[in-house]
Design a protein around this motif. Structure first.
Motif, PDB file in Angstrom:
ATOM      1  N   LYS A 131       0.788  -1.128   0.002  1.00  0.00           N
ATOM      2  CA  LYS A 131       0.055   0.038   0.148  1.00  0.00           C
ATOM      3  C   LYS A 131       1.015   1.269  -0.020  1.00  0.00           C
ATOM      4  CE  LYS A 131      -3.721  -2.226   2.799  1.00  0.00           C
ATOM      5  NZ  LYS A 131      -4.621  -2.156   3.778  1.00  0.00           N
ATOM      6  N   ALA A 132       0.170   2.418  -0.638  1.00  0.00           N
ATOM      7  CA  ALA A 132       0.788   3.462  -0.644  1.00  0.00           C
ATOM      8  C   ALA A 132       1.026   4.126   0.881  1.00  0.00           C
ATOM      9  CB  ALA A 132       0.353   4.659  -1.346  1.00  0.00           C
ATOM     10  N   GLY A 133       2.312   4.617   1.226  1.00  0.00           N
ATOM     11  CA  GLY A 133       2.567   4.852   2.703  1.00  0.00           C
ATOM     12  C   GLY A 133       3.914   5.691   2.710  1.00  0.00           C
ATOM     13  N   TYR A 134       4.147   6.064   4.227  1.00  0.00           N
ATOM     14  CA  TYR A 134       5.091   6.804   4.519  1.00  0.00           C
ATOM     15  C   TYR A 134       5.767   6.001   5.789  1.00  0.00           C
ATOM     16  CZ  TYR A 134       3.344  10.511   1.735  1.00  0.00           C
ATOM     17  OH  TYR A 134       2.640  11.410   0.740  1.00  0.00           O
ATOM     18  N   ASN A 135       6.960   6.478   6.058  1.00  0.00           N
ATOM     19  CA  ASN A 135       7.745   5.741   7.059  1.00  0.00           C
ATOM     20  C   ASN A 135       7.848   6.898   7.909  1.00  0.00           C
ATOM     21  OD1 ASN A 135       9.431   4.697   8.934  1.00  0.00           O
ATOM     22  ND2 ASN A 135      10.799   3.714   7.359  1.00  0.00           N
ATOM     23  N   LEU A 136       7.140   6.876   9.053  1.00  0.00           N
ATOM     24  CA  LEU A 136       7.024   7.951  10.309  1.00  0.00           C
ATOM     25  C   LEU A 136       8.049   7.664  11.093  1.00  0.00           C
ATOM     26  CD1 LEU A 136       5.984  10.398  11.835  1.00  0.00           C
ATOM     27  CD2 LEU A 136       4.317   9.035  12.925  1.00  0.00           C
ATOM     28  N   GLN A 137       9.127   8.639  11.657  1.00  0.00           N
ATOM     29  CA  GLN A 137      10.040   8.497  12.783  1.00  0.00           C
ATOM     30  C   GLN A 137       9.720   9.456  13.631  1.00  0.00           C
ATOM     31  OE1 GLN A 137      12.588   6.275  12.277  1.00  0.00           O
ATOM     32  NE2 GLN A 137      11.099   5.445  10.555  1.00  0.00           N
ATOM     33  N   ILE A 138       9.804   8.958  15.088  1.00  0.00           N
ATOM     34  CA  ILE A 138       9.526   9.730  16.185  1.00  0.00           C
ATOM     35  C   ILE A 138      10.652   9.715  16.875  1.00  0.00           C
ATOM     36  CG2 ILE A 138       8.022  10.306  17.800  1.00  0.00           C
ATOM     37  CD1 ILE A 138       5.606   8.934  16.526  1.00  0.00           C
ATOM     38  N   ALA A 139      11.243  10.873  17.603  1.00  0.00           N
ATOM     39  CA  ALA A 139      12.165  10.761  18.626  1.00  0.00           C
ATOM     40  C   ALA A 139      11.408  11.191  19.962  1.00  0.00           C
ATOM     41  CB  ALA A 139      13.200  11.807  18.327  1.00  0.00           C
ATOM     42  N   THR A 140      12.028  10.303  21.027  1.00  0.00           N
ATOM     43  CA  THR A 140      11.281  10.642  22.234  1.00  0.00           C
ATOM     44  C   THR A 140      12.202  10.603  23.364  1.00  0.00           C
ATOM     45  OG1 THR A 140      10.774   8.187  22.809  1.00  0.00           O
ATOM     46  CG2 THR A 140       9.103   9.452  21.692  1.00  0.00           C
ATOM     47  N   ASN A 141      11.829  11.357  24.508  1.00  0.00           N
ATOM     48  CA  ASN A 141      12.709  11.298  25.490  1.00  0.00           C
ATOM     49  C   ASN A 141      11.541  11.450  26.730  1.00  0.00           C
ATOM     50  OD1 ASN A 141      14.639  11.456  27.497  1.00  0.00           O
ATOM     51  ND2 ASN A 141      15.281  13.572  26.948  1.00  0.00           N
ATOM     52  N   ASN A 142      11.738  10.387  27.552  1.00  0.00           N
ATOM     53  CA  ASN A 142      10.752  10.250  29.108  1.00  0.00           C
ATOM     54  C   ASN A 142       9.447  10.389  28.503  1.00  0.00           C
ATOM     55  OD1 ASN A 142      12.747   9.912  30.634  1.00  0.00           O
ATOM     56  ND2 ASN A 142      13.046  12.171  31.079  1.00  0.00           N
ATOM     57  N   GLN A 143       9.187   9.676  27.495  1.00  0.00           N
ATOM     58  CA  GLN A 143       7.772   9.505  26.906  1.00  0.00           C
ATOM     59  C   GLN A 143       7.218  10.948  26.075  1.00  0.00           C
ATOM     60  OE1 GLN A 143       5.181   7.494  29.623  1.00  0.00           O
ATOM     61  NE2 GLN A 143       6.642   5.458  29.438  1.00  0.00           N
ATOM     62  N   PHE A 144       8.158  11.926  26.018  1.00  0.00           N
ATOM     63  CA  PHE A 144       7.782  13.124  25.452  1.00  0.00           C
ATOM     64  C   PHE A 144       8.180  13.209  24.050  1.00  0.00           C
ATOM     65  CE2 PHE A 144       7.793  14.397  30.084  1.00  0.00           C
ATOM     66  CZ  PHE A 144       6.412  15.117  30.023  1.00  0.00           C
ATOM     67  N   VAL A 145       7.597  13.539  23.130  1.00  0.00           N
ATOM     68  CA  VAL A 145       7.749  13.379  21.535  1.00  0.00           C
ATOM     69  C   VAL A 145       8.577  14.662  21.393  1.00  0.00           C
ATOM     70  CG1 VAL A 145       7.212  13.550  19.416  1.00  0.00           C
ATOM     71  CG2 VAL A 145       5.704  12.203  20.881  1.00  0.00           C
ATOM     72  N   LEU A 146       9.968  14.531  21.074  1.00  0.00           N
ATOM     73  CA  LEU A 146      10.880  15.411  20.838  1.00  0.00           C
ATOM     74  C   LEU A 146      10.877  16.063  19.244  1.00  0.00           C
ATOM     75  CD1 LEU A 146      13.815  14.390  22.573  1.00  0.00           C
ATOM     76  CD2 LEU A 146      12.136  15.870  23.390  1.00  0.00           C
TER      77      LEU A 146
END
Length: 197
Positions: A131-146
């Motif tokens: 399927k058409a899609g994107y690769n989402l990358q997330i950086a976190t620290n102590n469960q907060f999204v940076l």
């Protein structure tokens, strides 16, 4: 697209060589050039239009029936060649645009050109689908999204370097320890982290 474009360019080259040999089009290619571009095809199309116009004027000015028939058959061949030339030009432009959209990816969605076809996780029927899609990358620290970013490539190993670079631009320095799952593990990524960060 690359295979179709290669076949199209072979057809274009053959058409150019034929028209040049028959002195219908001027010399467009250097000896070293092997590719007939969309611009060359446009020039060939214009030359064929000129020839067609000249033949039409000759037919209108000719009284002899046999000569008119001969000129009409010549004009018919020129019209077919002109139509083929326009088709080759339009397809060359289409393939070039598709390759430009594609970039270094191996696929893209026609409805969302920024998206890449990726193998998604199985649905409830255990059907793994592309399927058409994107690769989402997330950086976190102590469960907060940076920070986060979207990438068109399906593998995490190729998204780590640009994502770390994006995070470095936003925060000016990275944490002492970078933790990621095994999907990011590759020798190139380990060396990149050791050398650059």
């Amino acid at each position: 697209v690359e295979k179709h474009q290669e076949k199209l360019r072979a057809q274009s080259k053959l058409m150019y060589e034929t028209l040049y040999a028959e002195q219908i089009v001027p010399a467009l290619l250097e000896e070293s050039e092997a590719v007939v571009t969309a611009d060359h095809l446009h020039t060939m199309h214009q030359a064929l239009e000129t020839v067609e116009t000249d033949l039409t004027e000759t037919i209108d000015a000719t009284e002899a029936v046999e000569e008119r028939k001969t000129r009409r058959s010549e004009r018919s061949v020129i019209r077919k060649t002109k139509k083929k030339c326009a088709d080759l030009r339009d397809r060359e432009l289409k393939y070039t645009a598709q390759l430009e959209i594609l970039g270094d990816r191996n696929s893209y969605s026609k409805t969302d050109p920024d998206a890449t076809f990726m193998r998604m996780k199985d649905d409830h029927m255990q059907n793994g689908q592309l399927k058409a899609g994107y690769n989402l990358q997330i950086a976190t620290n102590n469960q907060f999204v940076l920070g986060f970013d979207l990438y068109p490539n399906p593998t995490d190993t190729r998204t780590l370097p640009p994502f770390l670079h994006t995070m470095l631009e936003h925060f000016r320095h990275l944490p002492e320890k970078i933790v990621a799952d095994a999907g990011y593990g590759s020798e190139a990524n380990y060396e990149m982290i050791m050398d650059d960060y």
